[in-house]
Motif scaffolding. Structure first.
Motif, PDB file in Angstrom:
ATOM      1  N   ARG A  30       0.844  -1.130   0.007  1.00  0.00           N
ATOM      2  CA  ARG A  30       0.087  -0.054   0.046  1.00  0.00           C
ATOM      3  C   ARG A  30       0.916   1.203   0.052  1.00  0.00           C
ATOM      4  O   ARG A  30       0.520   2.308  -0.770  1.00  0.00           O
ATOM      5  N   CYS A  31       1.993   1.219   0.891  1.00  0.00           N
ATOM      6  CA  CYS A  31       2.896   2.444   0.797  1.00  0.00           C
ATOM      7  C   CYS A  31       3.421   2.641  -0.451  1.00  0.00           C
ATOM      8  O   CYS A  31       3.534   3.898  -0.922  1.00  0.00           O
ATOM      9  N   ARG A  32       3.838   1.621  -0.990  1.00  0.00           N
ATOM     10  CA  ARG A  32       4.463   1.859  -2.250  1.00  0.00           C
ATOM     11  C   ARG A  32       3.730   2.347  -3.498  1.00  0.00           C
ATOM     12  O   ARG A  32       4.114   3.106  -4.302  1.00  0.00           O
ATOM     13  N   ARG A  33       2.467   1.455  -3.452  1.00  0.00           N
ATOM     14  CA  ARG A  33       1.524   2.175  -4.407  1.00  0.00           C
ATOM     15  C   ARG A  33       1.248   3.755  -4.207  1.00  0.00           C
ATOM     16  O   ARG A  33       1.009   4.373  -5.077  1.00  0.00           O
ATOM     17  N   LEU A  34       1.030   4.156  -2.815  1.00  0.00           N
ATOM     18  CA  LEU A  34       0.714   5.542  -2.695  1.00  0.00           C
ATOM     19  C   LEU A  34       1.999   6.333  -3.002  1.00  0.00           C
ATOM     20  O   LEU A  34       1.903   7.578  -3.436  1.00  0.00           O
ATOM     21  N   GLU A  35       3.204   6.017  -2.976  1.00  0.00           N
ATOM     22  CA  GLU A  35       4.238   6.620  -2.997  1.00  0.00           C
ATOM     23  C   GLU A  35       4.354   6.963  -4.729  1.00  0.00           C
ATOM     24  O   GLU A  35       4.806   7.990  -4.990  1.00  0.00           O
ATOM     25  N   GLY A  37       1.760   7.268  -6.404  1.00  0.00           N
ATOM     26  CA  GLY A  37       0.485   7.989  -6.883  1.00  0.00           C
ATOM     27  C   GLY A  37      -0.462   7.112  -7.451  1.00  0.00           C
ATOM     28  O   GLY A  37      -1.244   7.625  -8.347  1.00  0.00           O
ATOM     29  N   TRP A  38      -0.345   5.774  -7.466  1.00  0.00           N
ATOM     30  CA  TRP A  38      -1.435   5.056  -8.354  1.00  0.00           C
ATOM     31  C   TRP A  38      -2.555   4.553  -7.305  1.00  0.00           C
ATOM     32  O   TRP A  38      -2.461   4.574  -5.952  1.00  0.00           O
ATOM     33  N   SER A  39      -3.706   4.491  -7.966  1.00  0.00           N
ATOM     34  CA  SER A  39      -4.950   3.843  -7.437  1.00  0.00           C
ATOM     35  C   SER A  39      -4.750   1.989  -7.295  1.00  0.00           C
ATOM     36  O   SER A  39      -4.243   1.429  -7.896  1.00  0.00           O
ATOM     37  N   MET A  64      -1.290 -14.383  -1.384  1.00  0.00           N
ATOM     38  CA  MET A  64      -1.172 -14.190  -2.937  1.00  0.00           C
ATOM     39  C   MET A  64      -0.254 -15.258  -3.583  1.00  0.00           C
ATOM     40  O   MET A  64       0.503 -15.885  -2.657  1.00  0.00           O
ATOM     41  N   SER A  65      -0.454 -15.632  -4.807  1.00  0.00           N
ATOM     42  CA  SER A  65       0.147 -16.625  -5.473  1.00  0.00           C
ATOM     43  C   SER A  65       1.719 -15.852  -5.685  1.00  0.00           C
ATOM     44  O   SER A  65       1.963 -14.948  -5.585  1.00  0.00           O
ATOM     45  N   VAL A  66       2.538 -17.100  -6.070  1.00  0.00           N
ATOM     46  CA  VAL A  66       3.867 -16.615  -6.492  1.00  0.00           C
ATOM     47  C   VAL A  66       3.749 -15.814  -7.601  1.00  0.00           C
ATOM     48  O   VAL A  66       4.639 -14.857  -7.800  1.00  0.00           O
ATOM     49  N   GLU A  67       2.891 -16.109  -8.599  1.00  0.00           N
ATOM     50  CA  GLU A  67       2.926 -15.403  -9.853  1.00  0.00           C
ATOM     51  C   GLU A  67       2.763 -13.859  -9.485  1.00  0.00           C
ATOM     52  O   GLU A  67       3.068 -13.043 -10.071  1.00  0.00           O
ATOM     53  N   THR A  68       1.760 -13.859  -8.637  1.00  0.00           N
ATOM     54  CA  THR A  68       1.001 -12.343  -8.312  1.00  0.00           C
ATOM     55  C   THR A  68       2.347 -11.516  -7.600  1.00  0.00           C
ATOM     56  O   THR A  68       2.573 -10.292  -7.916  1.00  0.00           O
ATOM     57  N   LEU A  69       2.863 -12.275  -6.653  1.00  0.00           N
ATOM     58  CA  LEU A  69       3.777 -11.780  -5.998  1.00  0.00           C
ATOM     59  C   LEU A  69       5.040 -11.370  -6.885  1.00  0.00           C
ATOM     60  O   LEU A  69       5.779 -10.197  -6.709  1.00  0.00           O
ATOM     61  N   ILE A  70       5.468 -12.102  -7.595  1.00  0.00           N
ATOM     62  CA  ILE A  70       6.565 -11.684  -8.849  1.00  0.00           C
ATOM     63  C   ILE A  70       6.214 -10.421  -9.661  1.00  0.00           C
ATOM     64  O   ILE A  70       7.064  -9.659  -9.786  1.00  0.00           O
ATOM     65  N   ASN A  71       4.879 -10.501  -9.871  1.00  0.00           N
ATOM     66  CA  ASN A  71       4.416  -9.289 -10.830  1.00  0.00           C
ATOM     67  C   ASN A  71       4.431  -8.224 -10.068  1.00  0.00           C
ATOM     68  O   ASN A  71       4.612  -6.879 -10.515  1.00  0.00           O
ATOM     69  N   LEU A  72       4.041  -8.142  -8.814  1.00  0.00           N
ATOM     70  CA  LEU A  72       4.146  -7.044  -7.837  1.00  0.00           C
ATOM     71  C   LEU A  72       5.536  -6.414  -7.815  1.00  0.00           C
ATOM     72  O   LEU A  72       5.827  -5.395  -7.589  1.00  0.00           O
ATOM     73  N   SER A  73       6.422  -7.474  -7.527  1.00  0.00           N
ATOM     74  CA  SER A  73       7.872  -7.072  -7.553  1.00  0.00           C
ATOM     75  C   SER A  73       8.356  -6.369  -8.821  1.00  0.00           C
ATOM     76  O   SER A  73       8.971  -5.221  -8.488  1.00  0.00           O
ATOM     77  N   ARG A  74       7.821  -6.693  -9.954  1.00  0.00           N
ATOM     78  CA  ARG A  74       8.235  -6.139 -11.161  1.00  0.00           C
ATOM     79  C   ARG A  74       7.586  -4.951 -11.286  1.00  0.00           C
ATOM     80  O   ARG A  74       8.189  -3.681 -11.614  1.00  0.00           O
ATOM     81  N   LEU A  75       6.390  -4.703 -11.116  1.00  0.00           N
ATOM     82  CA  LEU A  75       5.480  -3.726 -11.084  1.00  0.00           C
ATOM     83  C   LEU A  75       6.050  -2.338 -10.382  1.00  0.00           C
ATOM     84  O   LEU A  75       6.196  -1.242 -10.767  1.00  0.00           O
ATOM     85  N   TYR A  76       6.406  -2.677  -8.925  1.00  0.00           N
ATOM     86  CA  TYR A  76       6.828  -1.815  -8.149  1.00  0.00           C
ATOM     87  C   TYR A  76       8.249  -1.565  -8.202  1.00  0.00           C
ATOM     88  O   TYR A  76       8.646  -0.568  -7.485  1.00  0.00           O
ATOM     89  N   MET A 101      13.925   2.732 -18.085  1.00  0.00           N
ATOM     90  CA  MET A 101      13.098   1.614 -18.407  1.00  0.00           C
ATOM     91  C   MET A 101      12.269   1.271 -17.232  1.00  0.00           C
ATOM     92  O   MET A 101      11.188   1.295 -17.390  1.00  0.00           O
ATOM     93  N   ARG A 102      13.044   1.449 -16.242  1.00  0.00           N
ATOM     94  CA  ARG A 102      12.238   0.806 -14.782  1.00  0.00           C
ATOM     95  C   ARG A 102      11.225   1.989 -14.589  1.00  0.00           C
ATOM     96  O   ARG A 102       9.873   1.615 -14.196  1.00  0.00           O
ATOM     97  N   GLY A 103      11.432   3.360 -14.810  1.00  0.00           N
ATOM     98  CA  GLY A 103      10.506   4.311 -14.813  1.00  0.00           C
ATOM     99  C   GLY A 103       9.268   4.321 -15.617  1.00  0.00           C
ATOM    100  O   GLY A 103       8.369   4.358 -15.212  1.00  0.00           O
ATOM    101  N   LEU A 104       9.644   3.946 -16.794  1.00  0.00           N
ATOM    102  CA  LEU A 104       8.563   3.964 -17.763  1.00  0.00           C
ATOM    103  C   LEU A 104       7.651   2.693 -17.399  1.00  0.00           C
ATOM    104  O   LEU A 104       6.484   2.833 -17.733  1.00  0.00           O
ATOM    105  N   ASP A 105       8.253   1.462 -17.217  1.00  0.00           N
ATOM    106  CA  ASP A 105       7.553   0.313 -16.963  1.00  0.00           C
ATOM    107  C   ASP A 105       6.497   0.506 -15.879  1.00  0.00           C
ATOM    108  O   ASP A 105       5.525  -0.262 -15.623  1.00  0.00           O
ATOM    109  N   ARG A 106       6.787   1.351 -15.023  1.00  0.00           N
ATOM    110  CA  ARG A 106       6.006   1.761 -13.687  1.00  0.00           C
ATOM    111  C   ARG A 106       4.649   2.339 -14.054  1.00  0.00           C
ATOM    112  O   ARG A 106       3.901   2.834 -13.096  1.00  0.00           O
ATOM    113  N   MET A 107       4.998   3.294 -15.143  1.00  0.00           N
ATOM    114  CA  MET A 107       3.859   4.128 -15.536  1.00  0.00           C
ATOM    115  C   MET A 107       2.896   3.407 -16.175  1.00  0.00           C
ATOM    116  O   MET A 107       2.661   2.380 -16.849  1.00  0.00           O
ATOM    117  N   PRO A 108       1.366   4.005 -16.285  1.00  0.00           N
ATOM    118  CA  PRO A 108       0.241   3.527 -16.908  1.00  0.00           C
ATOM    119  C   PRO A 108       0.482   3.514 -18.596  1.00  0.00           C
ATOM    120  O   PRO A 108       1.315   4.469 -18.982  1.00  0.00           O
TER     121      PRO A 108
END
Length: 158
Positions: A30-35, A37-39, A64-76, A101-108
């Motif tokens: 939650r803290c990372r998402r708020l940092e 500025g994402w909903s 959460m599943s391992v897949e979701t955990l990995i995807n969250l790690s990449r997303l954040y 590239m990391r910054g772009l990947d985090r954007m909508p």
């Protein structure tokens, strides 16, 4: 003998990583998402999960599943250890290109598309400017030569 085994087991447990705490992990998410500025809706969409499921993950009411955990790690852009255990990441040198590239990947996606269009426009403009400069450099020696020749010619006639 049993006493030694018990002491050894306690020592091993102290050296092991702490147990996974869903509530603490959810709070880190939650803290990372708020940092960023994402909903919640945006994150759920990018993960391909239902919004309620992601909200439950953040609240720590479900795992959460391992897949979701990995995807969250990449997303954040954080390590799995950081998400699971809250361990601070070791800072490693990252190139500017990798940071971009990391910054772009985090954007909508819509923002990514806009940034990429801007980069292409910049690259096209830069290429055109380089071509123009190269063309000018090819003509400069002639201009310099002809003006210096005319100066010599006018000076020799005097």
């Amino acid at each position: 003998m049993n006493r030694k085994k018990q002491v050894g087991d306690k020592m091993k447990r102290k050296q092991e990583k702490p147990a996974y705490d869903r509530i603490a992990a959810g709070e880190r998410l939650r803290c990372r998402r708020l940092e960023l500025g994402w909903s919640r809706e945006l994150v759920a969409e990018r993960l391909g999960v239902v919004n309620k499921y992601y909200a439950d993950i953040e609240r720590g009411t479900c795992g959460m599943s391992v897949e979701t955990l990995i995807n969250l790690s990449r997303l954040y852009g954080v390590s799995l250890d950081t998400l699971i255990y809250g361990e601070k990441e070791k800072q490693s040198p990252v190139s500017q290109g990798e940071q971009l590239m990391r910054g772009l990947d985090r954007m909508p996606q819509v923002v990514q598309d806009y940034c990429l269009r801007m980069l292409w426009l910049f690259a096209d403009g830069l290429r055109a400017a380089q071509e123009e400069a190269a063309a000018e450099c090819e003509t400069v020696p002639e201009t310099v030569k002809s003006s210096s020749d005319s100066e010599k010619d006018s000076g020799s006639e005097a």
